[in-house]
Design an enzyme around this catalytic site. Structure first.
Site, PDB file in Angstrom:
ATOM      1  CB  SER A 126      44.559  41.629  38.690  1.00 44.65           C
ATOM      2  OG  SER A 126      43.901  43.540  39.375  1.00 44.65           O
ATOM      3  CE1 TYR A 151      41.051  39.454  43.440  1.00 43.21           C
ATOM      4  CE2 TYR A 151      41.983  42.062  43.631  1.00 43.21           C
ATOM      5  CZ  TYR A 151      41.372  40.543  42.653  1.00 43.21           C
ATOM      6  OH  TYR A 151      41.033  40.070  41.316  1.00 43.21           O
ATOM      7  CE  LYS A 155      42.820  37.960  40.552  1.00 40.49           C
ATOM      8  NZ  LYS A 155      42.350  36.757  39.888  1.00 40.49           N
TER       9      LYS A 155
END
Ligand code: NAD
Ligand code: WQD
Length: 338
Positions: A126, A151, A155
């Protein structure tokens, strides 16, 4: 013989569109998904759109037993790893859930791939891995880190883990794809984004206002240092994103480690998206200006030149097509897959 790709998280929003793309490009598709944020109906519809069958295993990526079945019953040549939890706010409230599911799950997946000698993986990363406070137009070389959420950190840690894995064993083929803001739906309107409860993201919120499920959109801040004061992002059609994965699959043929931005390179403000939606669909969207949302960066978008040069991929659909297809999906499926 057709090549068989294992898609973890294949029942999800982006995953179901990738299944369609892979089936249409002549691959066999095996899906592993625990359905924690998706419905098997999406897979049924991916089959209906393409007229092809896929194989589905309802299983958690942390479940070691499931891999025995999947790898023994299918000749998997590579993995597209999309399974993960993705709600930024929830990750702030429940960081351990995110570290366990996303990072822990990826460790198990990579160990099982090693054990079964499948060393080819495409990872759904992302733009959130970048330090979004430093540059607006992001290349793959832009500084990383400084994520505002657990979050985002999952990643980044997974990217670092994949990089370390490659350095330890250069027979791996690893492609990390950094998505910008995926929106839109398959042109048929049969599959699309189906969030649980109140949407966190802009486009599903807009379509739920349009369909009458929500009274108005709250635009989070109009006092940013941007031309109209609202935040700027790089929105990309989910079918363009899916095509990027198909192109990246070819990269897996040779060992290596690579990373690509998947975006359009075209910055759009929140208000521009709202107006594009109104124009594309002949509708009015009720909105009010609300306070800023914590953690939002004012402006960032992709430089996607590397994917064009090395994968031969570029986004083709404009914001009008993204808005039209998002609405087509929502109006044909006001209750999503339910
Ligand atoms: P999604 O929630 O629709 O899809 C994720 C899928 O993974 C779901 O079907 C869910 O049931 C499954 N899943 C979650 N944890 C699992 C587990 N432990 N075992 C098996 N399956 C599991 O989300 P999406 O928007 O389709 O995103 C797909 C991937 O792309 C995610 O990894 C996400 O972080 C990443 N990504 C998404 C965006 C975005 O804006 N949608 C942007 C950048 C990256
Ligand atoms: C877009 C813009 C909001 C909702 C998130 C994740 C990111 C990546 C993509 C996975 C922002 C504004 C939104 C609303 C609004 N996901 N907005 N009202 O935050 O850019 O990115 O999804 O990796 O990691 O953070 O996307 O769609 O939530 O917001 O005004 O009701 O719309 O403030 O400017 P975001 P988004």
């Amino acid at each position: 013989m057709k090549k068989n790709i294992l898609v973890t998280g294949g029942a999800g929003y982006i995953g179901s569109h990738i299944c369609v793309e892979l089936l249409e490009q002549g691959y066999d598709v095996t899906v592993m998904d625990n359905l924690s944020n998706s419905s098997e109906e999406a897979l049924r519809r991916a089959e209906e759109i393409t007229g092809e069958k896929l194989r589905f295993y309802q299983a958690d990526i942390r479940d070691r037993g499931a891999y025995e079945k999947i790898f023994s019953q299918n000749e998997i040549c590579g993995v597209i790893h999309m399974a993960g939890l993705k709600a930024v706010g929830e990750s702030v409230r429940e960081p351990l859930l995110y570290f366990d599911n996303n990072i822990g799950g990826t460790v198990v997946l990579l160990e099982e791939m090693t054990k079964h000698n499948v060393k080819r993986i495409i990872f759904s990363s992302s733009a959130t891995v970048y330090d979004l406070t430093r540059e607006e137009c992001l290349t793959e070389q832009s500084p990383l880190g400084n994520s505002t959420s657990p979050y985002g950190r999952t990643k980044l840690v997974i990217e670092q883990m994949l990089t370390d894995l490659y350095h330890a064993d250069e027979s791996w083929s690893i492609v990390m794809l950094r998505y910008f803001n995926p929106i839109g739906a398959h042109e048929s309107g049969r599959i699309g984004e189906d969030p649980n409860g109140e949407p966190n993201n802009l486009m599903p919120y807009i379509t739920q206002v349009a369909v009458g499920k929500r009274e108005r959109l709250h635009i989070f801040g109009n006092d940013y240092d941007t031309p109209d004061g609202t935040c700027i992002r790089d929105y990309i059609h989910v079918m363009d994103l899916a095509a990027g994965h198909w192109k990246a699959v070819a990269k897996l043929d040779a060992p290596g480690l690579s990373v690509y931005n998947l975006g359009t390179g075209k910055p759009q403000s929140v208000l521009e998206v709202v107006h594009a939606f109104e124009q594309a669909n002949g509708l009015k969207i009720n909105y009010t200006i609300a306070p800023r949302r914590a953690g939002d960066a004012p402006k960032y978008y992709a430089n996607a030149d590397k994917a064009k040069a090395e994968l031969g991929w570029e986004a083709k659909r404009d914001i009008g097509a993204m808005c039209r297809d998002s609405w087509n999906w929502q109006k044909k499926n006001p209750e999503g897959y339910r």
